[in-house]
Structures are given as C-alpha cells and as structure tokens.
Design a protein around this motif. Structure first.
Motif, PDB file in Angstrom:
ATOM      1  N   SER A   1      48.912  79.309 138.187  1.00  0.00           N
ATOM      2  CA  SER A   1      49.992  78.870 139.089  1.00  0.00           C
ATOM      3  C   SER A   1      49.415  78.128 140.289  1.00  0.00           C
ATOM      4  N   ILE A   2      48.337  78.682 140.840  1.00  0.00           N
ATOM      5  CA  ILE A   2      47.726  78.057 142.011  1.00  0.00           C
ATOM      6  C   ILE A   2      47.183  76.686 141.638  1.00  0.00           C
TER       7      ILE A   2
ATOM      8  N   SER B   1      47.326  86.191 146.276  1.00  0.00           N
ATOM      9  CA  SER B   1      47.383  84.735 146.366  1.00  0.00           C
ATOM     10  C   SER B   1      47.730  84.237 147.766  1.00  0.00           C
TER      11      SER B   1
ATOM     12  N   GLY C   1      49.975  74.265 141.457  1.00  0.00           N
ATOM     13  CA  GLY C   1      50.425  73.939 142.809  1.00  0.00           C
ATOM     14  C   GLY C   1      49.500  72.928 143.471  1.00  0.00           C
ATOM     15  N   ARG C   2      48.210  73.111 143.294  1.00  0.00           N
ATOM     16  CA  ARG C   2      47.251  72.174 143.895  1.00  0.00           C
ATOM     17  C   ARG C   2      47.379  70.781 143.269  1.00  0.00           C
TER      18      ARG C   2
ATOM     19  N   LEU D   1      47.193  75.235 149.879  1.00  0.00           N
ATOM     20  CA  LEU D   1      45.746  74.992 149.898  1.00  0.00           C
ATOM     21  C   LEU D   1      45.442  73.506 149.967  1.00  0.00           C
TER      22      LEU D   1
ATOM     23  N   ALA E   1      51.085  78.851 146.927  1.00  0.00           N
ATOM     24  CA  ALA E   1      49.731  79.030 147.454  1.00  0.00           C
ATOM     25  C   ALA E   1      48.890  77.796 147.203  1.00  0.00           C
ATOM     26  N   GLY E   2      48.970  77.274 145.995  1.00  0.00           N
ATOM     27  CA  GLY E   2      48.198  76.077 145.649  1.00  0.00           C
ATOM     28  C   GLY E   2      48.598  74.879 146.476  1.00  0.00           C
ATOM     29  N   MET E   3      49.894  74.712 146.662  1.00  0.00           N
ATOM     30  CA  MET E   3      50.362  73.578 147.463  1.00  0.00           C
ATOM     31  C   MET E   3      49.888  73.707 148.908  1.00  0.00           C
TER      32      MET E   3
ATOM     33  N   ALA F   1      50.523  69.158 144.579  1.00  0.00           N
ATOM     34  CA  ALA F   1      50.382  68.755 145.981  1.00  0.00           C
ATOM     35  C   ALA F   1      49.552  67.478 146.079  1.00  0.00           C
TER      36      ALA F   1
ATOM     37  N   GLY G   1      52.394  81.631 143.385  1.00  0.00           N
ATOM     38  CA  GLY G   1      51.113  80.985 143.102  1.00  0.00           C
ATOM     39  C   GLY G   1      51.156  79.487 143.341  1.00  0.00           C
ATOM     40  N   VAL G   2      52.210  78.852 142.877  1.00  0.00           N
ATOM     41  CA  VAL G   2      52.351  77.409 143.086  1.00  0.00           C
ATOM     42  C   VAL G   2      52.418  77.103 144.577  1.00  0.00           C
TER      43      VAL G   2
ATOM     44  N   GLN H   1      47.044  84.887 137.842  1.00  0.00           N
ATOM     45  CA  GLN H   1      47.579  84.184 139.017  1.00  0.00           C
ATOM     46  C   GLN H   1      46.979  82.798 139.229  1.00  0.00           C
TER      47      GLN H   1
END
Lengths: 306, 265
Positions: free
Chosen positions: B112-113, A95, B116-117, A71, A67-69, B120, A64-65, B109
């Motif tokens: 976590s995303i 994800s 991550g965003r 994005l 995926a976010g990075m 980043a 998930g992390v 889920q």
C-alpha cells in the motif's frame, strides 16, 4: 445556514474547500474509504476531484497509501468513521505513528450520536487507542466553528507527526462564554459536543446554591494542554466515549503527575457497549444526557460534603 | 553497478551471526533480486529518485548489505545492526534511514505504501520508480489484495511489485498453496489484476531491463527460502535459524567459493 445547524464533519468539507479555493494546493490529497457523503466530503469531491480519491471499502490500504503519499511530500487527509479507521490500529501504528508520518487521520461518527445504525458504526474507544500511540496527537473540536479553525490550522501548517482528529455526525452549537472561572468546588472538563449541556448544568448547580463551578473545553486531548488548578476539590470529566482510556483517564493521569488528589468523576460510557436507538434515548439510557449528568454531579458533590 | 549476490550473502551472514539475531533464510532469498535491482537503478535509489520498499521487512539485512557494498552504510555502522541507538533496526525504519523506502515489518502493509509513493510521484510530476518486494506468505494478508485491487484501478506508472516465491513462511511450507504453483499466481495476477506479469523460474536468471514503464508490473520469482545456503541448510528451517560456530564456517566457506566463481565468471 447558521452555524447552529452545522456539524464538525461538515466543517471538514467546508474548510477543505475554502483552503483549496484560497491556495489551490496541488499537494493536498483527501482520501475516503467509500464514505464520501457521510464524512462531509461530497461537495469537496465534486469541486476538487484532482485532490480527492476514493479507495473503496479498504481502510487498511487507505492508511498505507496515505503513508506513501505523505512520504513523497503530499499533504494527506485520510477519513472514515472513527471506529473503522482507528480499528486499523496496526496499520496506524506501523505505517503512520512509528515512522512519524505527518498526516491528518479523521474519524467521524464519534460517540453514540449515529444512533439507530448501532454500535459497530460508533467510535467509542478511539480516543483510548490513539492516545496510547507515541507521536500521535489527539484533537476533538466541540462545534462547527472551532472545528473549522482547527482544521484550517492543521492544513496551513507543516505537521511533523500524525494527528487524529475526532469529528461528529450531529449538528451542534454551543456558546462558550465567560463562565464562573472560580472552580474551587467543581471543575468540569469536557471534550466534544457537550457545551450547551455543561452550560445548563452550571446554571442549575448555581441555582441549587453550589457556586465555584467552572468548565474547560478540552480540544487537545493529547497533548493535554488544558491546565488543572491544583486547588479544585472535585473534577468531573465528560466525553462521548468509554470512561476507560479517554479524556477522563488523561485527566486522572495528569492529576497523578501533579500529585494532587481531587475527587474525580468520569462521565462517559461505563465500560459498556450501547445499542441501536434514537440518539436521545441512547444518551438518556447510558446517562450521558444533561439530566443524568446533572444528577450524577449533585450526588457526587453531596457525597463529598457529608 | 555490478553487485555480487554472494558478497551480499557473506555480509548478511556475518551481520546476523555477529548479533545472533535476524532472518538469514528470507534475506538470502532476495539477494539475487536486489543485486539485479541495484545493477539497473542503484544510482537512482541512492539519490532518492527511485524508491525500494521491502514489504517483507524481516529481509532488510539484504538491503543493509547492498547499501554497505555501495558505500551508503559504512562497515562501522553495519556492526550496529539491531543494536540500541542504531539506524539499522531489525525491521526497516524510514525516518531513521530514508533509503529503506518505508517502515515495514508488520506484513502486508508495504505494498500500500509503495502504491501511495508511486501515485504521489505521478501527481507531483516527479520521476522515479517505486519497487516493492513482497513475500509469498504475505499474500495471505488481506491488505495485499486491497492494495492490488487499488493498483489495478489507478494503475500508477513506474511501480514494480516483486513476489519472492520461496514457498515458505515462518511455520514452514507455504500454508495456502494457490494451486501449488507460482505460475498459478501468475495467471491470477494476469486475469484478475495486471497486464504485465513476469515470471522467473530461477533467481539467478532475473532480467529487469524490459519492464513496462507505463503500467505497474508484477515480477514473480520462484525461489527457495535460504537460496544460497549449502543444501543442508536451505529451505523451511532457514527462516530465523542462527548458525553455531561450526555451521557458520561451513556456510561462509560455501559462500566464498561461489563468490569468487561469480567474480571470475
């Protein structure tokens, strides 16, 4: 160290380092789930700590992390053992695959080669699971040298979808030179670390009077880019993976689409879990060593011609 | 931006009733929060600078509704909700509609995303806050705790985590009670993970303008599933119920009454 003694997991670490040495890409981020050393990333983590992150024993979160990075524009490489990372199938599906996130998913320790640690650490169904996902590419290099080339390519180019990269623990080297390309009798398709064995098997078949045997290395399992000659009479597929859903199945699917009907023999794990043991014992017992594969091919070839 | 949460409810009700498909209760319970988030930072969400992730993805009608109110989704497009070839899927899909922040729907889920965003954005020197709305039922998913532990270690700035504490999940009342009180989860979060935990007992009294910008924040909103439905429809049964015509008219009338009171108040 000569290429002979290096593994494809080492290719991951080495290629990441040379990529960063050259491009100093601040967008690159490499994620591990507490397996830095085993996935070949120890040196990378020390040379480029700002581009490396250990997320601990939490693979779902790592996916998930990552995926976010991705994005938000980062170039993401997420790593673990093949069984552990593909084991988080729903996270990869929802994800990464469904939203078509560009990223590299690395599964190391594929096949039985980890040996003594046993089945829970072995990636044996990972190709099947990843192949079933739309938008997912499935790539397996067969030695250190082409692993470096493939990883370098993936890092340098904009991906537009996720890529599953299947790597290996064991050092492996093969020479894939100019073999008899007339595969009229038998064509062997293999993926992963079987080049030497396949080369030897072809020599042995030739000595036994069986000519017209060729071999193709399959590195891109999905999409399956390797052409299949419609005239070949017998196909043998070899993979360090279940015979269900992996390379063998992909070849069968393609033959069906081409409406050709060669005899097809899938060599791999016959829908059975192996066990703990020395790798050479495992390959022998589960019939994935050179002698077993050779005997199987002879047996099937003779069956076809009687 | 001033977003009337009752107008959001009206839009959601119509959207779901028209298609006879969707989750009214879970969507209703986050409209006060979404209205507040958009009042604070709607313009930054629309430019993509801020990110809003609905980890409890079945509540996405609330997001489609607010995007419709601010003009990012037209009325015509809104009518394509859950239809084939539409950007407005039953659960959010980020590559079709980037304003949704992440593709969610498989619970557990989205957080976590979101982390991550946020990380980043920090690494790449981008401005922007990432907000993530999770359900209290979602706290049963192990991945949420993986994410929280991770956020605690790396402490991304500009990350706000909202927990919609409506004491409900699909099967009914919340299965694991966490000592039956939302304030108990508040202390778990404080002692265990985060320094900044904000707790609101009433969704209509949420204030977001003093959230910390240097550390992740947890905002717990004690709520009732289907908050904003007339009393007889509120609660556990409002997860995926679709009103019949008579019920629809009762609910619509109730919402419109509150909508004009809000506008006049």
């Amino acid at each position: 160290m000569a290429d002979e003694l290096k593994s494809t997991r080492q290719a991951l670490g080495d290629t990441l380092i040379s990529y960063m040495d050259k491009y100093k890409d601040n967008k690159l981020i490499v994620l591990t789930a507490d397996l830095t050393g085993p996935t070949g990333l120890l040196q990378f983590s020390k040379s480029y700590p700002g581009n490396f992150m250990d997320l601990g024993i939490a693979e779902s979160n790592m996916i998930g992390v990552g995926a976010g990075m991705a994005l938000d524009g980062m170039k993401v490489v997420m790593t673990s053992f093949a069984s552990f990372i593909t084991g988080r199938y729903d996270q990869i599906r929802c994800s990464l695959a469904y939203p078509k996130i560009p990223c590299i998913i690395v599964g190391t320790h594929s096949g039985m080669a980890i040996g003594r640690d046993g089945v829970t650490q072995m990636g044996l169904e990972d190709i099947a699971i990843m192949r079933a996902l739309p938008n997912m590419r499935v790539i397996q290099p067969n030695n250190y040298t082409n692993a470096c080339e493939i990883i370098d390519y993936l890092l340098k180019n904009d991906l537009n979808s996720p890529v599953y990269l299947r790597l290996h623990r064991q050092p492996y080297y093969d020479e894939f030179g100019d073999w008899d390309i007339d595969g009229q009798n038998i064509t062997i398709y293999f993926s992963g670390c079987f080049g030497r064995e396949v080369y030897n098997i072809i020599q042995r078949l030739n000595s036994k009077g069986i000519s017209g045997v060729s071999a193709e290395i399959v590195r891109s399992i999905k999409p399956l880019l390797t052409p299949i000659a419609p005239t070949t009479k017998m196909i043998v597929t070899i993979e360090d993976h279940s015979i269900i859903g992996g390379l063998g199945s992909a070849i069968i699917e393609r033959c069906s689409e081409m409406e050709i009907n060669p005899k097809i023999i899938r060599i791999g794990l016959n829908d059975i879990f192996p066990e703990s043991g020395k790798p050479e014992d495992l390959y022998r017992k589960y019939k994935l060593d050179e002698d077993s594969i050779y005997e199987r091919i002879i047996y099937e070839f003779e069956k076809l011609h009687t | 931006m001033r977003i009337n949460p009752w107008t959001l409810r009206k839009i959601i009700l119509k959207m779901i009733y028209q298609k006879k498909s969707g989750h009214i209760g879970p969507s209703f319970s986050i409209v006060d929060l979404i209205s507040k988030i958009f009042s604070e930072s709607g313009d930054r969400i629309l430019t993509g600078e801020d990110v809003l992730i609905i980890s409890k993805g079945h509540a996405v009608p609330a997001l489609y509704a607010v995007l419709n109110m601010v003009g990012a989704i037209s009325d015509e497009e809104l009518e394509t909700f859950r239809e084939i070839d539409s950007r407005l899927e039953g659960h959010p899909v980020v590559n079709k509609l980037p304003l949704v922040g992440a593709t969610t729907g498989s619970l557990g889920q989205g957080l976590s995303i979101a982390i991550g965003r946020a990380l980043a954005k920090e690494k790449l020197g981008k401005n922007g806050t990432v907000s993530c709305i999770i359900g209290d039922g979602e706290l049963q998913e192990g991945q949420i705790w993986e994410a929280l532990l991770f956020a605690n270690k790396y402490k991304p700035k500009n990350l706000n985590i909202y927990i919609d504490w409506n004491n409900s999940q699909n099967n009914g009342e919340l299965l694991f009670n966490f000592n039956t009180q939302a304030s108990a989860i508040d202390s778990i979060m404080k002692d265990f993970i985060f320094n900044r935990v904000y707790y609101f007992n009433d969704p209509e009294k949420i204030e977001l303008n003093n959230l910390n910008k240097k550390e992740p924040n947890i905002v717990i909103i004690k709520n009732k599933k289907g908050f904003g439905l007339p009393k007889e429809f509120e609660g556990e049964n409002s997860h995926s119920f679709i009103p019949n015509e008579e019920e629809y008219n009762i609910i619509l009338k109730y919402i419109e009454k509150n909508e004009s009171e809000y506008n006049n108040g």
